[in-house]
Design a protein around this motif. Structure first.
Motif, PDB file in Angstrom:
ATOM      1  N   GLY A 192       0.694  -4.359   4.948  1.00  0.00           N
ATOM      2  CA  GLY A 192       1.455  -4.260   3.553  1.00  0.00           C
ATOM      3  C   GLY A 192       2.375  -5.398   3.431  1.00  0.00           C
ATOM      4  O   GLY A 192       3.507  -5.406   2.746  1.00  0.00           O
ATOM      5  N   SER A 251       2.239  -8.458   2.494  1.00  0.00           N
ATOM      6  CA  SER A 251       2.069  -9.368   1.528  1.00  0.00           C
ATOM      7  C   SER A 251       3.060  -9.134   0.149  1.00  0.00           C
ATOM      8  O   SER A 251       3.138 -10.098  -0.690  1.00  0.00           O
ATOM      9  N   SER A 252       3.795  -8.231   0.496  1.00  0.00           N
ATOM     10  CA  SER A 252       4.651  -8.055  -0.916  1.00  0.00           C
ATOM     11  C   SER A 252       5.765  -6.919  -0.441  1.00  0.00           C
ATOM     12  O   SER A 252       5.720  -6.193   0.418  1.00  0.00           O
ATOM     13  N   ILE A 300       8.394  -4.142   0.353  1.00  0.00           N
ATOM     14  CA  ILE A 300       8.847  -3.696   1.421  1.00  0.00           C
ATOM     15  C   ILE A 300       8.435  -4.325   2.735  1.00  0.00           C
ATOM     16  O   ILE A 300       9.038  -4.645   3.621  1.00  0.00           O
ATOM     17  N   ARG A 326      -4.311  -7.828   2.001  1.00  0.00           N
ATOM     18  CA  ARG A 326      -5.636  -8.506   1.275  1.00  0.00           C
ATOM     19  C   ARG A 326      -5.443  -9.608   0.738  1.00  0.00           C
ATOM     20  O   ARG A 326      -6.359 -10.467   0.542  1.00  0.00           O
ATOM     21  N   ASN A 327      -4.189  -9.949   0.190  1.00  0.00           N
ATOM     22  CA  ASN A 327      -4.109 -11.010  -0.507  1.00  0.00           C
ATOM     23  C   ASN A 327      -3.526 -12.489   0.296  1.00  0.00           C
ATOM     24  O   ASN A 327      -2.452 -12.270   0.682  1.00  0.00           O
ATOM     25  N   ASP A 361      -8.694  -5.671   4.089  1.00  0.00           N
ATOM     26  CA  ASP A 361      -8.829  -4.323   3.536  1.00  0.00           C
ATOM     27  C   ASP A 361      -8.581  -3.226   4.627  1.00  0.00           C
ATOM     28  O   ASP A 361      -9.841  -3.118   5.360  1.00  0.00           O
ATOM     29  N   ILE A 362      -7.457  -2.782   4.816  1.00  0.00           N
ATOM     30  CA  ILE A 362      -7.436  -1.689   6.207  1.00  0.00           C
ATOM     31  C   ILE A 362      -8.352  -0.474   5.874  1.00  0.00           C
ATOM     32  O   ILE A 362      -8.128   0.531   6.695  1.00  0.00           O
ATOM     33  N   CYS A 398       3.106  -0.074   6.078  1.00  0.00           N
ATOM     34  CA  CYS A 398       3.940  -0.180   5.001  1.00  0.00           C
ATOM     35  C   CYS A 398       2.790  -0.233   3.568  1.00  0.00           C
ATOM     36  O   CYS A 398       3.234  -0.006   2.551  1.00  0.00           O
ATOM     37  N   ALA A 399       1.722  -0.447   3.931  1.00  0.00           N
ATOM     38  CA  ALA A 399       0.487  -0.793   2.820  1.00  0.00           C
ATOM     39  C   ALA A 399       0.493   0.737   2.184  1.00  0.00           C
ATOM     40  O   ALA A 399       0.608   1.495   2.822  1.00  0.00           O
ATOM     41  N   ALA A 409       6.798   6.477   4.171  1.00  0.00           N
ATOM     42  CA  ALA A 409       6.500   7.783   3.398  1.00  0.00           C
ATOM     43  C   ALA A 409       7.290   7.382   1.956  1.00  0.00           C
ATOM     44  O   ALA A 409       7.325   6.314   1.496  1.00  0.00           O
ATOM     45  N   TYR A 456      -0.120  11.208  -5.035  1.00  0.00           N
ATOM     46  CA  TYR A 456       0.949  10.460  -4.389  1.00  0.00           C
ATOM     47  C   TYR A 456       1.940  11.425  -3.335  1.00  0.00           C
ATOM     48  O   TYR A 456       1.971  11.122  -2.243  1.00  0.00           O
ATOM     49  N   LYS A 463       2.218  11.294   0.715  1.00  0.00           N
ATOM     50  CA  LYS A 463       3.490  11.118   1.516  1.00  0.00           C
ATOM     51  C   LYS A 463       3.822  12.456   2.225  1.00  0.00           C
ATOM     52  O   LYS A 463       4.473  11.962   3.390  1.00  0.00           O
ATOM     53  N   ALA A 490      13.455   6.277  -1.576  1.00  0.00           N
ATOM     54  CA  ALA A 490      13.380   6.680  -3.187  1.00  0.00           C
ATOM     55  C   ALA A 490      12.903   5.304  -3.746  1.00  0.00           C
ATOM     56  O   ALA A 490      12.611   4.377  -3.294  1.00  0.00           O
ATOM     57  N   ILE A 529      12.732   1.718  -5.013  1.00  0.00           N
ATOM     58  CA  ILE A 529      12.955   0.505  -4.566  1.00  0.00           C
ATOM     59  C   ILE A 529      12.267  -0.796  -5.248  1.00  0.00           C
ATOM     60  O   ILE A 529      11.344  -0.512  -5.996  1.00  0.00           O
ATOM     61  N   THR A 572      10.347  -3.435  -6.245  1.00  0.00           N
ATOM     62  CA  THR A 572       9.149  -3.998  -5.788  1.00  0.00           C
ATOM     63  C   THR A 572       8.015  -3.861  -6.889  1.00  0.00           C
ATOM     64  O   THR A 572       8.295  -3.146  -7.756  1.00  0.00           O
TER      65      THR A 572
HETATM   66  N1  LIG Z   1       8.759   0.728  -4.111  1.00  0.00           N
HETATM   67  C1  LIG Z   1       9.236   1.884  -4.074  1.00  0.00           C
HETATM   68  O1  LIG Z   1      10.002   2.250  -4.945  1.00  0.00           O
HETATM   69  C2  LIG Z   1       8.765   2.886  -3.107  1.00  0.00           C
HETATM   70  C3  LIG Z   1       9.434   4.010  -2.813  1.00  0.00           C
HETATM   71  C4  LIG Z   1       8.998   4.891  -1.858  1.00  0.00           C
HETATM   72  C5  LIG Z   1       7.947   4.577  -1.013  1.00  0.00           C
HETATM   73  N2  LIG Z   1       7.505   3.291  -0.964  1.00  0.00           N
HETATM   74  C6  LIG Z   1       6.121   3.106  -0.299  1.00  0.00           C
HETATM   75  O2  LIG Z   1       6.508   1.884   0.509  1.00  0.00           O
HETATM   76  C7  LIG Z   1       5.220   1.053   0.634  1.00  0.00           C
HETATM   77  C8  LIG Z   1       5.218  -0.343   0.212  1.00  0.00           C
HETATM   78  O3  LIG Z   1       5.529  -0.236  -1.154  1.00  0.00           O
HETATM   79  P1  LIG Z   1       5.979  -1.467  -1.873  1.00  0.00           P
HETATM   80  O4  LIG Z   1       6.884  -1.195  -3.083  1.00  0.00           O
HETATM   81  O5  LIG Z   1       6.356  -2.661  -1.126  1.00  0.00           O
HETATM   82  O6  LIG Z   1       4.668  -1.928  -2.688  1.00  0.00           O
HETATM   83  P2  LIG Z   1       3.938  -3.313  -3.019  1.00  0.00           P
HETATM   84  O7  LIG Z   1       4.767  -4.246  -3.200  1.00  0.00           O
HETATM   85  O8  LIG Z   1       2.718  -2.902  -4.020  1.00  0.00           O
HETATM   86  O9  LIG Z   1       3.179  -3.576  -1.459  1.00  0.00           O
HETATM   87  C9  LIG Z   1       1.997  -2.571  -1.270  1.00  0.00           C
HETATM   88  C10 LIG Z   1       1.453  -3.525  -0.109  1.00  0.00           C
HETATM   89  O10 LIG Z   1       0.279  -2.866   0.258  1.00  0.00           O
HETATM   90  C11 LIG Z   1      -0.621  -3.556   0.693  1.00  0.00           C
HETATM   91  N3  LIG Z   1      -2.032  -2.743   0.509  1.00  0.00           N
HETATM   92  C12 LIG Z   1      -2.405  -2.013  -0.586  1.00  0.00           C
HETATM   93  N4  LIG Z   1      -3.721  -1.498  -0.369  1.00  0.00           N
HETATM   94  C13 LIG Z   1      -4.064  -2.188   0.937  1.00  0.00           C
HETATM   95  C14 LIG Z   1      -5.340  -2.285   1.665  1.00  0.00           C
HETATM   96  N5  LIG Z   1      -6.646  -1.502   1.041  1.00  0.00           N
HETATM   97  N6  LIG Z   1      -5.362  -2.886   2.719  1.00  0.00           N
HETATM   98  C15 LIG Z   1      -4.411  -3.839   3.040  1.00  0.00           C
HETATM   99  N7  LIG Z   1      -3.230  -3.834   2.516  1.00  0.00           N
HETATM  100  C16 LIG Z   1      -3.040  -3.150   1.246  1.00  0.00           C
HETATM  101  C17 LIG Z   1      -0.631  -4.713  -0.197  1.00  0.00           C
HETATM  102  O11 LIG Z   1      -1.310  -5.925   0.032  1.00  0.00           O
HETATM  103  P3  LIG Z   1      -2.426  -6.510  -0.655  1.00  0.00           P
HETATM  104  O12 LIG Z   1      -2.103  -6.582  -2.047  1.00  0.00           O
HETATM  105  O13 LIG Z   1      -2.199  -7.908  -0.189  1.00  0.00           O
HETATM  106  O14 LIG Z   1      -3.623  -6.009  -0.322  1.00  0.00           O
HETATM  107  C18 LIG Z   1       0.872  -4.772  -0.304  1.00  0.00           C
HETATM  108  O15 LIG Z   1       1.405  -5.618   0.803  1.00  0.00           O
HETATM  109  C19 LIG Z   1       4.335   2.028   0.041  1.00  0.00           C
HETATM  110  O16 LIG Z   1       3.683   2.935   1.025  1.00  0.00           O
HETATM  111  C20 LIG Z   1       5.089   2.924  -0.883  1.00  0.00           C
HETATM  112  O17 LIG Z   1       4.419   3.877  -1.126  1.00  0.00           O
HETATM  113  C21 LIG Z   1       7.745   2.497  -2.172  1.00  0.00           C
END
Ligand SMILES: NC(=O)c1ccc[n+]([C@@H]2O[C@H](COP(=O)([O-])OP(=O)(O)OC[C@H]3O[C@@H](n4cnc5c(N)ncnc54)[C@H](OP(=O)(O)O)[C@@H]3O)[C@@H](O)[C@H]2O)c1
Length: 252
Positions: free
Chosen positions: A15, A17-18, A20, A40-41, A64-65, A91-92, A142, A156, A160, A187, A189, A191
């Protein structure tokens, strides 16, 4: 030696590429780590790579993992280039907020495949002697949704909760291989995942959720700093725990 340093550590981040994962990459690099960045991106991974300290050695893996058959070959290739791995951040992940009647078995499967199974499969491979350094630390991102109930989040939250409890069991099993395993539960974030969720639930619900965070919505680096701590030797006596990084959300 600074116990918070990540010097001489190779860290694999899914994860990257984006959001966290990108912030974790930047903060780990600042503290001296070499990195394997996965997503993936390709363009977005290259953008993350461009933000890193030039002293960090970096390998970018566009994959794609959830295609778990390819994971060991990918890890073996990168260990040959950068050396054995001492840190892993899963983190993905994907998030869906939908009423229960819109939850299908395919939705549960899709969410579990990336949020849970891909991470545990990578941990399994990294726990092998040929790929892991003498000591290692695995961190699973998580969510507070795995600890407290939230409407529209059955799949979801279940994923988690599985991450938190699975990480705890891994900690018990892998301690004899000198691997520490912990999870972090953020909680909300700021993104792309959150932007998408706010779009799905509308303005009123988004404002209400924001108000439920006593310290406001968090930023990716708030989670990345906790990751750096868990990957560093400063946390060498911490395993099997879940660090809550939530601006006070779960305190009420
Ligand atoms: N943001 C929040 O509020 C929040 C709160 C609690 C927990 N979280 C958790 O924190 C983690 C990161 O979230 P984020 O907010 O940073 O989300 P995000 O910006 O949407 O990033 C998600 C990442 O997951 C990667 N990903 C998704 N499917 C994939 C696949 N099949 N293979 C490889 N990579 C994959 C994406 O990469 P590509 O698109 O390049 O594949 C991207 O880098 C997640 O597990 C999320 O559940 C987030």
């Amino acid at each position: 030696m600074d116990p918070f340093s990540l010097q001489n550590k190779v860290i694999l981040i899914t994860g990257a590429s984006s959001g966290i994962g990108r912030s974790c990459s930047v903060e780990c690099s600042r503290r001296g780590a070499d990195l394997i960045l996965i997503g993936r991106n390709h363009d977005e991974l290259m953008k993350t790579a461009s933000l890193l300290d030039p002293k960090s050695k970096v390998e970018v893996v566009t994959e794609d993992i959830t295609q778990t058959d390819n994971l060991e070959t990918m890890i073996a290739r990168n260990v040959l280039i950068l050396g054995k791995i001492s840190g892993f951040i899963h983190c993905a992940g994907i998030e869906k907020t939908l009423p229960l009647k819109k939850h299908s078995s395919a939705l549960y499967r899709d969410i579990f495949e990336i949020n849970v199974i891909a991470g545990f499969e990578i941990a399994k491979i990294l726990s092998l002697k040929k790929y892991k350094d003498e000591t290692a630390s695995f961190v699973f991102i998580a969510s507070v949704a795995g600890m407290v109930g939230e409407p529209g989040k059955a799949a979801y939250s279940a994923s988690k909760g599985a991450v938190i409890s699975g990480a705890r069991s891994l900690a018990m099993e892998l301690c004899r291989s000198n691997i520490r395993v912990n999870s972090i539960s953020p909680a909300m974030i700021n993104t792309p995942i959150l932007e998408k969720m706010f779009e799905d639930i509308g303005e009123d619900a988004s404002l209400e959720i924001t108000r439920e965070h006593p310290l406001g919505i968090g930023n990716p680096e708030d989670v990345a700093y906790a990751c750096v701590f868990l990957l560093s030797d400063a946390s060498k006596w911490i395993t099997g725990t879940n660090i809550v990084v939530d601006g006070g959300y779960s305190a009420h």
